[in-house]
Design a protein around this motif. Sequence first.
Motif, short mmCIF file in Angstrom:
data_model
loop_
_atom_site.label_atom_id
_atom_site.label_comp_id
_atom_site.label_asym_id
_atom_site.label_seq_id
_atom_site.Cartn_x
_atom_site.Cartn_y
_atom_site.Cartn_z
N LYS A 144 0.82 -1.13 -0.02
CA LYS A 144 -0.08 -0.11 0.10
C LYS A 144 0.98 1.16 -0.14
CE LYS A 144 -4.37 -0.30 -0.07
NZ LYS A 144 -5.44 0.16 -0.87
N VAL A 145 1.87 1.25 0.68
CA VAL A 145 2.86 2.36 0.86
C VAL A 145 3.73 2.37 -0.46
CG1 VAL A 145 5.04 3.18 2.01
CG2 VAL A 145 3.03 2.17 3.39
N PHE A 146 4.15 1.25 -0.97
CA PHE A 146 5.01 1.29 -2.02
C PHE A 146 4.15 1.78 -3.46
CE2 PHE A 146 7.44 -2.54 -0.30
CZ PHE A 146 8.15 -1.76 0.53
N THR A 147 2.98 1.59 -3.46
CA THR A 147 2.06 1.88 -4.80
C THR A 147 1.43 3.05 -4.42
OG1 THR A 147 0.42 0.69 -3.86
CG2 THR A 147 1.74 -0.52 -5.56
N ASN A 148 1.61 3.78 -3.41
CA ASN A 148 1.10 5.24 -2.71
C ASN A 148 -0.43 5.58 -3.64
OD1 ASN A 148 1.36 7.65 -2.08
ND2 ASN A 148 2.48 8.69 -3.82
N GLY A 149 -1.17 4.65 -3.05
CA GLY A 149 -2.62 4.91 -3.53
C GLY A 149 -3.09 4.48 -4.79
N ILE A 150 -2.46 3.80 -5.61
CA ILE A 150 -2.75 3.70 -6.89
C ILE A 150 -3.26 2.32 -6.83
CG2 ILE A 150 -1.96 3.26 -9.19
CD1 ILE A 150 0.47 5.59 -8.69
N ASP A 151 -4.33 2.30 -6.78
CA ASP A 151 -5.22 0.86 -6.83
C ASP A 151 -4.90 -0.26 -7.62
OD1 ASP A 151 -6.39 1.87 -4.47
OD2 ASP A 151 -8.38 2.41 -5.35
N ALA A 152 -4.68 0.40 -9.10
CA ALA A 152 -4.48 -0.54 -10.19
C ALA A 152 -3.19 -1.16 -9.94
CB ALA A 152 -4.58 0.16 -11.31
N ASP A 153 -2.13 -0.38 -9.60
CA ASP A 153 -0.96 -1.24 -9.25
C ASP A 153 -1.06 -2.04 -8.08
OD1 ASP A 153 0.13 0.58 -11.24
OD2 ASP A 153 1.23 1.87 -10.13
N TYR A 154 -1.61 -1.47 -7.02
CA TYR A 154 -1.67 -2.40 -6.10
C TYR A 154 -2.35 -3.72 -6.20
CZ TYR A 154 -3.36 -4.21 -1.24
OH TYR A 154 -3.71 -4.75 -0.28
#
Length: 278
Positions: free
Chosen positions: A141-151
């Motif tokens: 969650k931290v690594f993708t910084n709120g980008i849901d698609a990446d998560y």
Amino acid sequence: MKEIFDQLSANCSRLTTKLYSTSFSYGIYFLGKELRQPIHSIYGFVRLADEIVDSFHHYDKNFLLEKFKEDTFEAINLGISLNPILNSFQRVVNQYQIDQELIVLFLRSMEMDLSTQKYTPELYNEYILGSAEVVGLMCLKVFTNGIDADYEQLKPYAMKLGSAFQKVNFLRDVKADHQTLSRNYFPNVNLALFCDHQKKEIEEEIEAEFAMALTGIKQLPTASRNGVYLSYIYYKKLFAKIKRLSAEKIMTERIRISNTRKVGLMFGSIIRNKLNVI
């Protein structure tokens, strides 16, 4: 002036990581600067819960863990805690919108450690999900910084990496778990009769998970890729050392990588970073 208390809280989480895990401290150092403190905060939270169930033998562990659980969700809901580790953790949960269900699953696995369990394959998978895979998802969650698609894309790989790390820990700590804590996480395994064939089967599971996890590591954003890769390399080295030993041998000693070797891995990671190996 809550900023001062928040800085104190962050310092406590960072110190906790440094005192308890040189390997994770090195891995976090190789993350982008903006990612380091949030991951320290997640580690501090996880470490505190783990200490309750693993170390505080002369205290009421059930009470302490239940209080810790109540304090955790209170901190998240209020946006503050007088416990610096929880204050640091709640900031990350609220900033990065970490799903509270992940925290519930983690604490459920910690509760499982408070009683003697006969682990079936189902309970084994449940424990690993809560104790390791969801921790990987919190970090993601931290690594993708709120980008849901990446998560969502990287979620399966983060879970496999957490699972591989945990299973390596199980093999590393099998002597202490069995003899000191009376724990046996491996289903259908009698540790009193632990043999090389059973060890080999566990190692094959770990190998497959490491292979899948590496695919995901290569897809991580640049700011997080090298730090995660360093942790991956450390655990692979530890795993390789475990694989070279017999089942009988790992039941008599705890396997570790020396701090000197960890520094060597760190400098190797610097070189790989400059060469853009991953």
